[in-house]
Design an enzyme around this catalytic site. Structure first.
Site, PDB file in Angstrom:
ATOM      1  N   ASP A  30      -3.876  -1.975  13.815  1.00 52.10           N
ATOM      2  CA  ASP A  30      -4.189  -0.891  13.827  1.00 52.10           C
ATOM      3  C   ASP A  30      -3.475  -0.146  15.191  1.00 52.10           C
ATOM      4  O   ASP A  30      -3.097  -0.582  16.306  1.00 52.10           O
ATOM      5  CB  ASP A  30      -5.732  -0.557  14.397  1.00 52.10           C
ATOM      6  CG  ASP A  30      -6.258   0.774  14.130  1.00 52.10           C
ATOM      7  OD1 ASP A  30      -5.374   1.707  13.479  1.00 52.10           O
ATOM      8  OD2 ASP A  30      -7.304   1.209  14.562  1.00 52.10           O
TER       9      ASP A  30
ATOM     10  N   HIS B  62       4.950   2.559  11.885  1.00 57.00           N
ATOM     11  CA  HIS B  62       4.726   1.285  10.880  1.00 57.00           C
ATOM     12  C   HIS B  62       6.059   0.710  10.755  1.00 57.00           C
ATOM     13  O   HIS B  62       6.076  -0.684  10.775  1.00 57.00           O
ATOM     14  CB  HIS B  62       4.388   2.068   9.361  1.00 57.00           C
ATOM     15  CG  HIS B  62       3.378   2.793   9.196  1.00 57.00           C
ATOM     16  ND1 HIS B  62       2.042   2.157   9.390  1.00 57.00           N
ATOM     17  CD2 HIS B  62       2.971   4.064   8.898  1.00 57.00           C
ATOM     18  CE1 HIS B  62       1.140   3.061   9.471  1.00 57.00           C
ATOM     19  NE2 HIS B  62       1.433   4.165   8.954  1.00 57.00           N
TER      20      HIS B  62
ATOM     21  N   LEU C 260       1.963 -22.380   8.080  1.00 59.29           N
ATOM     22  CA  LEU C 260       0.958 -21.387   8.030  1.00 59.29           C
ATOM     23  C   LEU C 260       1.102 -20.661   6.667  1.00 59.29           C
ATOM     24  O   LEU C 260       2.183 -20.462   6.072  1.00 59.29           O
ATOM     25  CB  LEU C 260       1.540 -20.448   9.148  1.00 59.29           C
ATOM     26  CG  LEU C 260       0.959 -18.965   8.968  1.00 59.29           C
ATOM     27  CD1 LEU C 260      -0.499 -19.340   9.672  1.00 59.29           C
ATOM     28  CD2 LEU C 260       1.504 -18.074   9.957  1.00 59.29           C
TER      29      LEU C 260
END
Length: 247
Positions: free
Chosen positions: A21, A38, A132
């Site tokens: 956020d 962004h 991962l």
């Protein structure tokens, strides 16, 4: 001693989830359009993913785009979708280098065809990686996920594939989009907001929650280390007493 050196290797969470956020506010503080934030948030995604992979964390889930985000101005949504396509294309090599497997949860069918293709191509290309697992929550919301799970359960009961008496927590988890992935032990939210925002509501039932004031584009390795150190300083009781846990 560095923050990384303070971490206890065998007490790291297997699964970390992050609500990324603050991109819009980061851009606004600099007098730029939201999409500027962004774009700079991609650097934080890359560094966080690489750090998690280096530490041996098994799962990292990033809340990238919610079902509610479709209600944002069309120009911003279009820019985000374009950014998503270009980012997946440019970052596939980095995922391969770091042995990271890409996964996605959410209503993928609602994404533009170009985004779906890039996602599917990257998911297939990284499918054999054994490090991962990076999950992007795209066009995702937890209420959407739970409703979809209810529909599947109801259909299986109707088709005599499932008995009502067999419904329990483990079974419900298998109907979620995260089936096969352990629940997050740690959920991080940046930007100083203290909300879950419709993210992994079922899965976060016993997660440790960590909130920080850093806007997502500024989130770096040391910020992840701080969150992990905070996690390692907590006692996770799962409804038991502290004395029971220590036995």
């Amino acid at each position: 001693m560095s923050l990384k050196d303070e971490l206890i290797k065998d007490r790291l969470p297997k699964h970390v989830a992050i609500i990324m956020d603050g991109n819009g506010r980061w851009a606004k503080k600099r007098g730029n359009a939201r999409v500027f934030g962004h774009k700079h948030g991609v650097t934080a995604v890359r560094e966080t993913t690489e750090t998690a992979a280096e530490l041996g964390i098994e799962y990292l889930t990033l809340y990238a785009f919610s079902t509610e985000n479709w209600n944002r101005p069309k120009t911003e949504v279009d820019a985000l979708m374009s950014l998503l396509v270009s980012t997946i294309s440019s970052e596939t090599g980095t995922l391969m280098k770091n042995n990271v497997r890409l996964n996605t949860i959410g209503c993928k069918e609602s994404l533009p065809k170009g985004v779906q293709k890039k996602l599917n191509d990257c998911i297939e290309k990284t499918s054999a990686n054994s490090g991962l697992t990076l999950t992007l929550a795209l066009s995702y919301s937890s209420r959407w996920e739970i409703i979809e799970a209810f529909k599947k359960v109801a259909q299986d009961v109707k088709d005599n594939q499932l008995d009502v008496d067999d419904i329990d927590a483990d079974m419900v988890s298998n109907y979620m989009t995260t089936a096969g992935i352990p629940d997050p032990e740690l959920m991080i939210r940046t930007s100083g907001e203290y909300r879950i925002s419709n993210f992994l509501l079922w899965q976060l039932a016993y997660s440790e929650l960590y909130f920080c004031d850093i806007l997502w584009p500024d989130f770096r390795r040391d910020d992840l280390y701080r969150a992990l150190l905070d996690f390692q300083g907590r006692e996770r009781r799962f409804g038991k007493t502290g004395d029971q846990i220590k036995k």
